[in-house]
Design a protein around this motif. Structure first.
Motif, PDB file in Angstrom:
ATOM      1  N   GLY A  25       6.047  52.866  33.019  1.00  0.00           N
ATOM      2  CA  GLY A  25       6.367  54.423  33.043  1.00  0.00           C
ATOM      3  C   GLY A  25       6.879  55.117  31.950  1.00  0.00           C
ATOM      4  O   GLY A  25       6.330  56.098  31.600  1.00  0.00           O
ATOM      5  N   LEU A  26       7.845  54.515  31.271  1.00  0.00           N
ATOM      6  CA  LEU A  26       8.485  55.335  30.042  1.00  0.00           C
ATOM      7  C   LEU A  26       7.501  55.184  28.996  1.00  0.00           C
ATOM      8  O   LEU A  26       7.182  56.123  28.119  1.00  0.00           O
ATOM      9  N   LEU A  27       6.602  54.093  28.815  1.00  0.00           N
ATOM     10  CA  LEU A  27       5.621  54.025  27.688  1.00  0.00           C
ATOM     11  C   LEU A  27       4.353  54.649  28.040  1.00  0.00           C
ATOM     12  O   LEU A  27       3.370  54.899  27.311  1.00  0.00           O
ATOM     13  N   ALA A  28       4.337  55.373  29.269  1.00  0.00           N
ATOM     14  CA  ALA A  28       3.080  56.502  29.657  1.00  0.00           C
ATOM     15  C   ALA A  28       3.130  57.494  28.948  1.00  0.00           C
ATOM     16  O   ALA A  28       2.280  58.326  28.854  1.00  0.00           O
ATOM     17  N   SER A  29       4.356  57.863  28.296  1.00  0.00           N
ATOM     18  CA  SER A  29       4.428  59.199  27.401  1.00  0.00           C
ATOM     19  C   SER A  29       3.976  59.063  26.077  1.00  0.00           C
ATOM     20  O   SER A  29       4.434  57.706  25.397  1.00  0.00           O
ATOM     21  N   SER A  30       2.797  59.601  25.553  1.00  0.00           N
ATOM     22  CA  SER A  30       2.221  59.259  24.210  1.00  0.00           C
ATOM     23  C   SER A  30       3.402  59.376  23.256  1.00  0.00           C
ATOM     24  O   SER A  30       3.432  58.467  22.164  1.00  0.00           O
ATOM     25  N   ALA A  31       4.330  60.309  23.505  1.00  0.00           N
ATOM     26  CA  ALA A  31       5.407  60.420  22.600  1.00  0.00           C
ATOM     27  C   ALA A  31       6.341  59.276  22.361  1.00  0.00           C
ATOM     28  O   ALA A  31       6.701  58.784  21.257  1.00  0.00           O
ATOM     29  N   ARG A  32       6.680  58.795  23.439  1.00  0.00           N
ATOM     30  CA  ARG A  32       7.496  57.447  23.468  1.00  0.00           C
ATOM     31  C   ARG A  32       6.694  56.347  23.121  1.00  0.00           C
ATOM     32  O   ARG A  32       7.306  55.524  22.460  1.00  0.00           O
ATOM     33  N   LEU A  34      13.436  66.902  16.128  1.00  0.00           N
ATOM     34  CA  LEU A  34      14.403  65.998  16.149  1.00  0.00           C
ATOM     35  C   LEU A  34      15.347  65.678  17.516  1.00  0.00           C
ATOM     36  O   LEU A  34      15.376  64.709  17.902  1.00  0.00           O
ATOM     37  N   PRO A  35      15.419  67.016  18.095  1.00  0.00           N
ATOM     38  CA  PRO A  35      16.079  66.917  19.470  1.00  0.00           C
ATOM     39  C   PRO A  35      15.359  66.229  20.370  1.00  0.00           C
ATOM     40  O   PRO A  35      15.631  65.350  21.418  1.00  0.00           O
ATOM     41  N   ALA A  36      13.934  66.434  20.461  1.00  0.00           N
ATOM     42  CA  ALA A  36      12.942  65.702  21.257  1.00  0.00           C
ATOM     43  C   ALA A  36      12.631  64.194  21.250  1.00  0.00           C
ATOM     44  O   ALA A  36      13.005  63.494  22.168  1.00  0.00           O
ATOM     45  N   VAL A  37      12.813  63.882  19.905  1.00  0.00           N
ATOM     46  CA  VAL A  37      12.883  62.458  19.480  1.00  0.00           C
ATOM     47  C   VAL A  37      14.059  61.704  19.787  1.00  0.00           C
ATOM     48  O   VAL A  37      14.169  60.644  20.530  1.00  0.00           O
ATOM     49  N   SER A  38      15.176  62.574  19.454  1.00  0.00           N
ATOM     50  CA  SER A  38      16.506  61.876  20.106  1.00  0.00           C
ATOM     51  C   SER A  38      16.520  61.728  21.538  1.00  0.00           C
ATOM     52  O   SER A  38      17.187  60.434  22.110  1.00  0.00           O
ATOM     53  N   GLN A  39      16.070  62.418  22.276  1.00  0.00           N
ATOM     54  CA  GLN A  39      16.018  62.490  23.806  1.00  0.00           C
ATOM     55  C   GLN A  39      15.059  61.097  24.115  1.00  0.00           C
ATOM     56  O   GLN A  39      15.467  60.397  25.030  1.00  0.00           O
ATOM     57  N   HIS A  40      13.914  61.029  23.759  1.00  0.00           N
ATOM     58  CA  HIS A  40      12.911  60.104  23.976  1.00  0.00           C
ATOM     59  C   HIS A  40      13.841  58.483  23.507  1.00  0.00           C
ATOM     60  O   HIS A  40      13.349  57.805  24.346  1.00  0.00           O
ATOM     61  N   LEU A  41      14.353  58.627  22.373  1.00  0.00           N
ATOM     62  CA  LEU A  41      14.756  57.413  22.004  1.00  0.00           C
ATOM     63  C   LEU A  41      16.241  57.033  23.010  1.00  0.00           C
ATOM     64  O   LEU A  41      16.455  55.930  23.254  1.00  0.00           O
ATOM     65  N   ALA A  42      16.843  58.110  23.450  1.00  0.00           N
ATOM     66  CA  ALA A  42      18.056  57.696  24.208  1.00  0.00           C
ATOM     67  C   ALA A  42      17.519  57.022  25.830  1.00  0.00           C
ATOM     68  O   ALA A  42      18.165  55.995  26.117  1.00  0.00           O
ATOM     69  N   LYS A  43      16.280  57.597  26.157  1.00  0.00           N
ATOM     70  CA  LYS A  43      15.802  56.958  27.410  1.00  0.00           C
ATOM     71  C   LYS A  43      15.114  55.667  26.909  1.00  0.00           C
ATOM     72  O   LYS A  43      15.446  54.867  27.938  1.00  0.00           O
ATOM     73  N   LEU A  44      14.444  55.488  26.019  1.00  0.00           N
ATOM     74  CA  LEU A  44      14.008  53.900  25.717  1.00  0.00           C
ATOM     75  C   LEU A  44      15.245  53.167  25.527  1.00  0.00           C
ATOM     76  O   LEU A  44      15.274  51.792  25.667  1.00  0.00           O
ATOM     77  N   LYS A  45      16.370  53.610  24.794  1.00  0.00           N
ATOM     78  CA  LYS A  45      17.508  52.847  24.713  1.00  0.00           C
ATOM     79  C   LYS A  45      18.258  52.466  26.093  1.00  0.00           C
ATOM     80  O   LYS A  45      18.649  51.180  26.489  1.00  0.00           O
ATOM     81  N   LEU A  46      18.146  53.589  26.969  1.00  0.00           N
ATOM     82  CA  LEU A  46      18.733  53.285  28.315  1.00  0.00           C
ATOM     83  C   LEU A  46      18.047  52.292  29.161  1.00  0.00           C
ATOM     84  O   LEU A  46      18.602  51.584  29.818  1.00  0.00           O
ATOM     85  N   ALA A  47      16.936  52.281  28.971  1.00  0.00           N
ATOM     86  CA  ALA A  47      16.089  51.209  29.636  1.00  0.00           C
ATOM     87  C   ALA A  47      16.014  49.737  28.865  1.00  0.00           C
ATOM     88  O   ALA A  47      15.425  49.104  29.264  1.00  0.00           O
ATOM     89  N   GLY A  48      16.411  49.541  27.841  1.00  0.00           N
ATOM     90  CA  GLY A  48      16.628  48.466  27.243  1.00  0.00           C
ATOM     91  C   GLY A  48      15.555  48.194  26.248  1.00  0.00           C
ATOM     92  O   GLY A  48      15.297  46.930  25.902  1.00  0.00           O
ATOM     93  N   LEU A  49      14.670  49.160  26.092  1.00  0.00           N
ATOM     94  CA  LEU A  49      13.444  48.706  25.352  1.00  0.00           C
ATOM     95  C   LEU A  49      13.737  48.777  23.894  1.00  0.00           C
ATOM     96  O   LEU A  49      12.914  48.349  22.938  1.00  0.00           O
ATOM     97  N   VAL A  50      14.612  49.651  23.459  1.00  0.00           N
ATOM     98  CA  VAL A  50      15.080  49.793  21.947  1.00  0.00           C
ATOM     99  C   VAL A  50      16.812  49.659  21.847  1.00  0.00           C
ATOM    100  O   VAL A  50      17.388  49.800  22.960  1.00  0.00           O
ATOM    101  N   ARG A  51      17.241  49.304  20.708  1.00  0.00           N
ATOM    102  CA  ARG A  51      18.456  49.308  20.477  1.00  0.00           C
ATOM    103  C   ARG A  51      18.928  50.008  19.384  1.00  0.00           C
ATOM    104  O   ARG A  51      17.872  50.423  18.643  1.00  0.00           O
ATOM    105  N   ALA A  52      20.168  50.335  18.900  1.00  0.00           N
ATOM    106  CA  ALA A  52      20.487  51.186  17.916  1.00  0.00           C
ATOM    107  C   ALA A  52      21.956  50.538  17.417  1.00  0.00           C
ATOM    108  O   ALA A  52      22.596  49.857  18.156  1.00  0.00           O
ATOM    109  N   ARG A  53      21.929  50.431  16.316  1.00  0.00           N
ATOM    110  CA  ARG A  53      23.307  50.335  15.295  1.00  0.00           C
ATOM    111  C   ARG A  53      23.627  51.463  14.174  1.00  0.00           C
ATOM    112  O   ARG A  53      22.876  52.159  13.891  1.00  0.00           O
ATOM    113  N   ARG A  54      24.739  51.557  14.201  1.00  0.00           N
ATOM    114  CA  ARG A  54      25.398  52.569  13.176  1.00  0.00           C
ATOM    115  C   ARG A  54      25.471  52.121  11.967  1.00  0.00           C
ATOM    116  O   ARG A  54      25.924  50.976  11.563  1.00  0.00           O
TER     117      ARG A  54
END
Length: 120
Positions: free
Chosen positions: A24-31, A56-76
């Motif tokens: 479902g998350l991957l059903a968005s062409s942006a994500r 930038l804000p929209a991409v950040s929101q998409h990344l947050a959703k993908l991260k919350l779902a465990g599909l991506v990770r992030a490091r500082r």
């Protein structure tokens, strides 16, 4: 698990629900575009926004959703967050699906091979 006619066991309902949520998350062409970009290598949000042509804000929101779902990770790294896909199976899934559809789009039209939206 229950066995199907082909001899494969059906996965538990929880696994199917988790897979459906991920798809479902991957059903968005942006994500999906972000996942494609990250399947090529890690990146920060500024580079990803430029690559996918998103704000930038929209991409950040998409990344947050993908991260919350465990599909991506992030490091500082200093002041920036670097995003990446930690699961090689997810990388393979994205590359195969997008790669196959890209290959189909450059071949001569064959209605039997194309995916269609419901109602088309």
């Amino acid at each position: 698990m229950t066995e199907s006619a082909a001899g494969f066991e059906d996965p538990p309902a929880e696994v199917l629900a988790e897979a459906a949520a991920a798809f479902g998350l991957l059903a968005s062409s942006a994500r999906l575009h972000l996942m494609w970009a990250l399947s090529q290598g890690e990146s920060d949000v500024t580079h990803l926004a430029g690559r996918v042509g998103g704000a930038l804000p929209a991409v950040s929101q998409h990344l947050a959703k993908l991260k919350l779902a465990g599909l991506v990770r992030a490091r500082r790294e200093g002041r920036r967050q670097v995003y990446y896909i930690d699961d090689p199976d997810v990388v393979t899934l994205v590359r195969v699906m997008v790669g196959q559809l890209t290959a189909r789009s450059v071949r001569p039209s064959d209605p039997a091979h194309g995916l269609r939206r419901i109602g088309d």
